[in-house]
Design an enzyme around this catalytic site. Structure first.
Site, mmCIF file in Angstrom:
data_model
loop_
_atom_site.group_PDB
_atom_site.id
_atom_site.type_symbol
_atom_site.label_atom_id
_atom_site.label_comp_id
_atom_site.label_asym_id
_atom_site.label_seq_id
_atom_site.Cartn_x
_atom_site.Cartn_y
_atom_site.Cartn_z
ATOM 1 N N LEU A 530 0.648 -1.300 5.532
ATOM 2 C CA LEU A 530 0.561 -0.643 6.691
ATOM 3 C C LEU A 530 0.931 0.963 6.129
ATOM 4 O O LEU A 530 0.480 2.050 7.150
ATOM 5 C CB LEU A 530 1.107 -0.942 8.036
ATOM 6 C CG LEU A 530 0.919 -2.378 8.328
ATOM 7 C CD1 LEU A 530 1.785 -2.969 9.509
ATOM 8 C CD2 LEU A 530 -0.670 -2.502 8.929
ATOM 9 N N GLY A 531 1.931 1.180 5.435
ATOM 10 C CA GLY A 531 2.581 2.328 5.281
ATOM 11 C C GLY A 531 3.738 2.329 4.751
ATOM 12 O O GLY A 531 4.381 1.279 4.236
ATOM 13 N N GLY A 534 11.395 4.547 5.613
ATOM 14 C CA GLY A 534 12.252 4.887 4.928
ATOM 15 C C GLY A 534 12.693 4.020 3.985
ATOM 16 O O GLY A 534 13.210 2.932 4.383
ATOM 17 N N PHE A 535 12.750 4.337 2.816
ATOM 18 C CA PHE A 535 13.274 3.215 1.816
ATOM 19 C C PHE A 535 12.563 2.187 1.304
ATOM 20 O O PHE A 535 13.117 1.210 1.045
ATOM 21 C CB PHE A 535 14.833 3.251 1.932
ATOM 22 C CG PHE A 535 15.599 4.359 2.185
ATOM 23 C CD1 PHE A 535 15.760 5.344 1.298
ATOM 24 C CD2 PHE A 535 16.022 4.686 3.463
ATOM 25 C CE1 PHE A 535 16.479 6.557 1.466
ATOM 26 C CE2 PHE A 535 16.755 5.927 3.716
ATOM 27 C CZ PHE A 535 16.948 6.698 2.969
ATOM 28 N N GLY A 536 11.247 2.000 1.833
ATOM 29 C CA GLY A 536 10.494 0.937 1.423
ATOM 30 C C GLY A 536 9.000 1.061 2.028
ATOM 31 O O GLY A 536 8.722 2.009 2.752
ATOM 32 N N VAL A 538 5.849 -1.085 4.368
ATOM 33 C CA VAL A 538 5.847 -1.771 5.568
ATOM 34 C C VAL A 538 4.210 -2.562 5.222
ATOM 35 O O VAL A 538 3.472 -2.074 5.027
ATOM 36 C CB VAL A 538 5.511 -0.986 6.801
ATOM 37 C CG1 VAL A 538 5.419 -1.978 7.851
ATOM 38 C CG2 VAL A 538 6.917 -0.031 6.957
ATOM 39 N N LYS A 552 8.951 -4.907 6.725
ATOM 40 C CA LYS A 552 9.311 -3.718 6.010
ATOM 41 C C LYS A 552 10.342 -4.211 4.755
ATOM 42 O O LYS A 552 11.352 -4.877 4.874
ATOM 43 C CB LYS A 552 10.297 -2.736 6.565
ATOM 44 C CG LYS A 552 10.788 -1.598 5.845
ATOM 45 C CD LYS A 552 11.714 -0.670 6.481
ATOM 46 C CE LYS A 552 10.960 0.261 7.653
ATOM 47 N NZ LYS A 552 11.864 1.215 8.337
ATOM 48 N N ASP A 647 16.519 10.750 13.345
ATOM 49 C CA ASP A 647 15.313 11.159 12.673
ATOM 50 C C ASP A 647 14.176 10.965 13.763
ATOM 51 O O ASP A 647 13.023 10.187 13.422
ATOM 52 C CB ASP A 647 14.843 10.325 11.591
ATOM 53 C CG ASP A 647 13.938 10.814 10.374
ATOM 54 O OD1 ASP A 647 13.805 11.891 10.586
ATOM 55 O OD2 ASP A 647 13.664 9.977 9.795
#
Length: 819
Positions: A530-531, A534-536, A538, A552, A647
């Site tokens: 999916l995209g 942060g740091f991984g 999905v 994720k 964020d």
């Protein structure tokens, strides 16, 4: 263009003198023609603030244990100017940077001003007069040549000048800076004479020699570069200096209590010269702008209360932006306090230099590679995910698959790493330089580097390093406590740590501990991406009961571990209809996965900025704004400990089938007490949504989320990014939407700000209210911003919203744009 924000922290320069000391009683401030300065003698400015003399850098007394009791010594003695009244000896100018004076030579050394006033030189041995450093006075006027009063003077500003006629300088140290500039010093170039003032960082804390980084203001603007190899890594054009940097600096300096009212930056560009200068109206204060050993420009101010130098501004703000700042075979992480670390199974080449802030030697392999001539190599590859790849790759045309790319690297003994992306294979045969982890500041790369290691050094079999044993033990204990909390959540139904209604009708049955094989099956072996969060990455999946999920998969880095804990610690303990629901997690070996409810309409940015996203009508946009505000209000005001998301941006706002918003990605979230006394030492957030507090060094409160939310509101209104840039061969142009928004609001023409895709179909009263709220949220001073609870009431129309003032920075940008 570099982002406009900075890091917080202390900058302590540790130069001190063995003998003589770095302070002085009253002494002469002038050196007449024919006079000398010997070791132990000094020139002291009339105000007593600066002194000139010979000194030998050393670590401060009592700090040897901090550096492992190493035998750390300076290369020698130097002629320097330093702050005379500050206990931490801080040189501001050094003459003989490239030729230190040895202990044997120092007793025979003098600074000599020639009898005719034509030269100033450091000489060794009065008989042979061996010259270490000298300057020759050229282009003296007829009046100066006949003057009998030529002298060298140490001014109250810290500038060493040679003059024959009052206030007419034949030479001045301000024109030849070392690694820093003082108030009143011009930093730039003379268009008539061609004089270029260049700053060069020092080598390390006790060696003022020429270091790795340089800065210059020339016809192209401000340029920062690494000296060897030559790589420019940061620039500001003259247009950017005028329109952005100077207004920003003025605004930030006004916000900071340490600088408010007495530090003023100025930029001058005329037919004769172009330069940057800053002034201090408080003569008792001490400050400087330096290019430090990491390659950043930093503004530092002496704190009398703390008895130390305090850094209040830095550019570029990401310490990983300077090229190869961590040296070869290292990884830079801008989100870490200690931002440099060696790659897996590499060690520091010179631990002493690292302690002294000189990392140019970088790291070396613990075990040599296996390079047999009669068989295949046994070496293996260690994955480093989400990094900016090293400099100087070599493309392998014949390697059309990843396995062939790996084979190509293994077949060459000099190959250190490879990468494979978009059917392209690249390898590195030389040192790996400039590898940077994704940090959401400047480094946003999603690439993967495959590091070649000896088989025995692969992480699964590598022995723990002694110095990390304690940290590892602490981590095990800490994570054990986290796991106990997780199992408590799994078995306890309807758990709500905040103790207040959450506006969630779905109920809760705790979170689930998944097996890795179950999630692999649910995601079809992680096939539908999916995209990247942060740091991984999905992935889409479906549970056995047909529940759609988003999984994720975090990378194995330290930051991935930190995000796993942050998300579980926050989302695992709270529930709200406008916060994405954490269904469960997987914690097996080195695998860290988080399982969320799947949001069918993706993230908000896809619908605002991408052509393939659905156009959101005004009613949906308005409800999204209110929903996100409610979610943030819940985090800030309804939980036992205040949770700051840190964020907020369109990418972290997910939309369910009805386009109801849910805040996601809590990897940077911070738990703080109600008194907000906890200091956040690591930069968090994304450029374009950062509150000025991250730049100015003041305390971080929930108002940083309010600022980010205000920036998101403006993008919801306009359907465009707040900052757009354009570069041409001749100039640079930027368009900052918040300036336009508040200007149109004051003019009463908010309708001109709305997304053209709405085709005029919107509620003008609601649009004006949303615009007012957004402009209140982005006020520079956090005191002037509303709380998220107030924002909810404003957006719902329960309270009237006054007309917000124009923030100072936006006013400065507006004024510049009309010049």
């Amino acid at each position: 263009m570099p982002p406009l924000y900075t890091y917080l922290g202390l900058l302590l320069l540790v130069f001190s003198l063995h003998n003589p000391s770095c302070s002085s009683a009253a002494a002469n401030y002038t050196l007449a023609a024919g006079q000398v300065v010997a070791v132990g003698d000094k020139l002291v400015s009339r105000n007593g603030k600066f002194a000139l003399g010979f000194y030998k850098p050393a670590l401060p007394e009592g700090t040897a244990s901090k550096y492992g009791n190493m035998n750390i010594t300076s290369p020698g003695w130097y002629l320097a100017i330093w702050f005379n009244k500050i206990p931490v000896c801080t040189p501001v100018w050094v003459a003989n940077r490239e030729r230190p004076i040895t202990d044997l030579e120092i007793k025979l050394t003098q600074l000599k001003f020639s009898q005719d006033g034509n030269s100033l030189a450091i000489i060794i041995n009065r008989v042979t007069e061996s010259v270490v450093w000298s300057i020759q006075i050229a282009n003296r006027t007829a009046q100066a040549k006949t003057s009998m009063n030529t002298s060298a003077i140490l001014l109250d500003s810290g500038n060493l000048v040679i003059e024959s006629v009052p206030d007419v300088y034949l030479w001045q140290s301000f024109d030849y800076p070392t690694d820093l500039a003082l108030p009143g010093a011009k930093f730039g170039w003379n268009k008539v004479t061609g004089l270029l003032r260049t700053g060069i960082s020092k080598k390390n804390l006790i060696d003022p020699g020429l270091g790795s980084y340089s800065v210059q203001l020339n016809e192209r603007g401000i340029i920062l570069w690494r000296r060897d190899p030559y790589v420019e890594y940061w620039t500001w054009s003259s247009v950017q200096l005028t329109n952005m940097l100077i207004p920003l600096l003025n605004s930030l300096l006004e916000m900071n209590a340490q600088t408010k009212g007495f530090l003023t930056p100025n930029y001058t560009n005329n037919k004769e010269e172009e330069y940057f200068m800053y002034h201090s109206s408080d003569e008792s204060s001490s400050s400087f702008v330096s290019i430090d050993m990491s390659g950043q420009l930093k503004l530092s101010i002496w704190s009398q209360g703390n008895q130390s130098w305090q850094e209040v501004y830095a550019q570029p703000p990401d310490p990983c932006t300077p090229f190869a700042t961590c040296g070869p075979f290292s990884v830079c992480n801008g989100n870490s306090d200690l931002f440099c670390d060696c790659m897996e199974s590499f060690s520091r080449k010179s631990p002493q230099d690292w302690e002294l802030k000189d990392r140019t030697a970088g790291c070396f392999r613990n075990t040599p590679l296996d390079c047999p001539s009669n068989r295949s190599s046994t070496d293996m590859f260690h994955t480093i995910a989400r990094v900016a790849l090293p400099a100087n790759p070599e493309k392998i045309e014949d390697a059309t698959t990843q396995s062939k790319c790996a084979e190509a690297c293994l077949s060459n003994c000099s190959c250190n790493a490879y990468a494979y992306k978009d059917s392209t294979c690249v390898v590195w045969h030389s040192e790996l330089l400039n590898v940077k982890l994704h940090d959401s500041i400047e480094s946003l790369s999603e690439d993967t580097l495959y590091l070649r290691l000896a088989a025995k050094d692969m992480p699964a079999t590598t022995k723990k390093k002694p110095f990390v044993a304690a940290v590892t033990a602490a981590s095990i204990v800490g994570f054990g406590l986290l796991m106990l909390s997780l199992f408590f959540l799994i078995w306890r139904n309807k758990f709500n740590c905040c103790g207040v209604p959450s506006h969630d009708n779905q109920g809760s049955s705790g979170i689930i501990a998944f097996r890795y094989t179950d999630l692999s099956h649910a995601t079809k072996n992680f096939s539908e991406k999916l995209g990247s969060g942060g740091f991984g990455s999905v992935f889409k999946g479906v549970l056995s009961d047909s529940t759609p999920i988003a999984v994720k998969r975090l990378d194995g880095s330290h930051q991935g571990e930190k995000q796993f804990r942050a998300e579980v610690s926050s989302l695992g303990l709270i529930q709200h209809i406008n916060l994405v629901k954490l269904i469960g997690f997987c914690y097996e070996g080195d695998k860290r996965l988080l399982v969320y409810e799947h949001m069918i309409n993706g993230s908000l940015d896809a619908h605002l900025f991408h052509s393939n996203g659905a156009v959101l009508d005004w009613s949906i946009r308005h409800q999204i704004a209110i929903g996100v505000a409610r979610g943030l209000s819940y985090l800030h005001e309804s939980c036992r400990e205040c949770i700051i998301h840190c964020d907020i941006k369109p990418e972290n706002i997910l939309l369910e089938a009805s386009f109801a918003p849910k805040i996601a990605d809590f990897g940077m979230a911070a738990f703080v007490g109600r008194d907000f006394s906890r200091v956040l030492t690591t930069f968090r957030g994304t450029k374009g949504y950062l509150a000025p507090e991250w730049l100015s060094g003041v305390a971080i409160t929930p108002k940083v989320d309010v600022y980010s939310f205000g920036m998101v509101l403006l993008e919801i209104i306009s359907g465009r990014r707040n900052l757009s840039e354009a570069y041409t061969s001749n100039n640079y142009h930027f368009d900052y939407f918040p300036v336009q928004a508040i200007s149109k609001l004051h003019e009463g023409s908010v309708q001109n700000l709305l997304d053209p895709e709405l085709h005029g179909d919107f509620n003008l009263e609601e649009a004006e209210r949303v615009c007012k709220v957004a402009c209140w949220c982005i006020q520079e001073n956090e005191i002037d911003r509303p709380t998220m609870g107030e924002v909810v009431r404003f957006l719902e129309g329960l309270h009237e919203v006054d007309m917000p003032p124009m923030p100072r920075l936006l006013a400065a940008i507006t004024e510049r744009s009309h010049i």
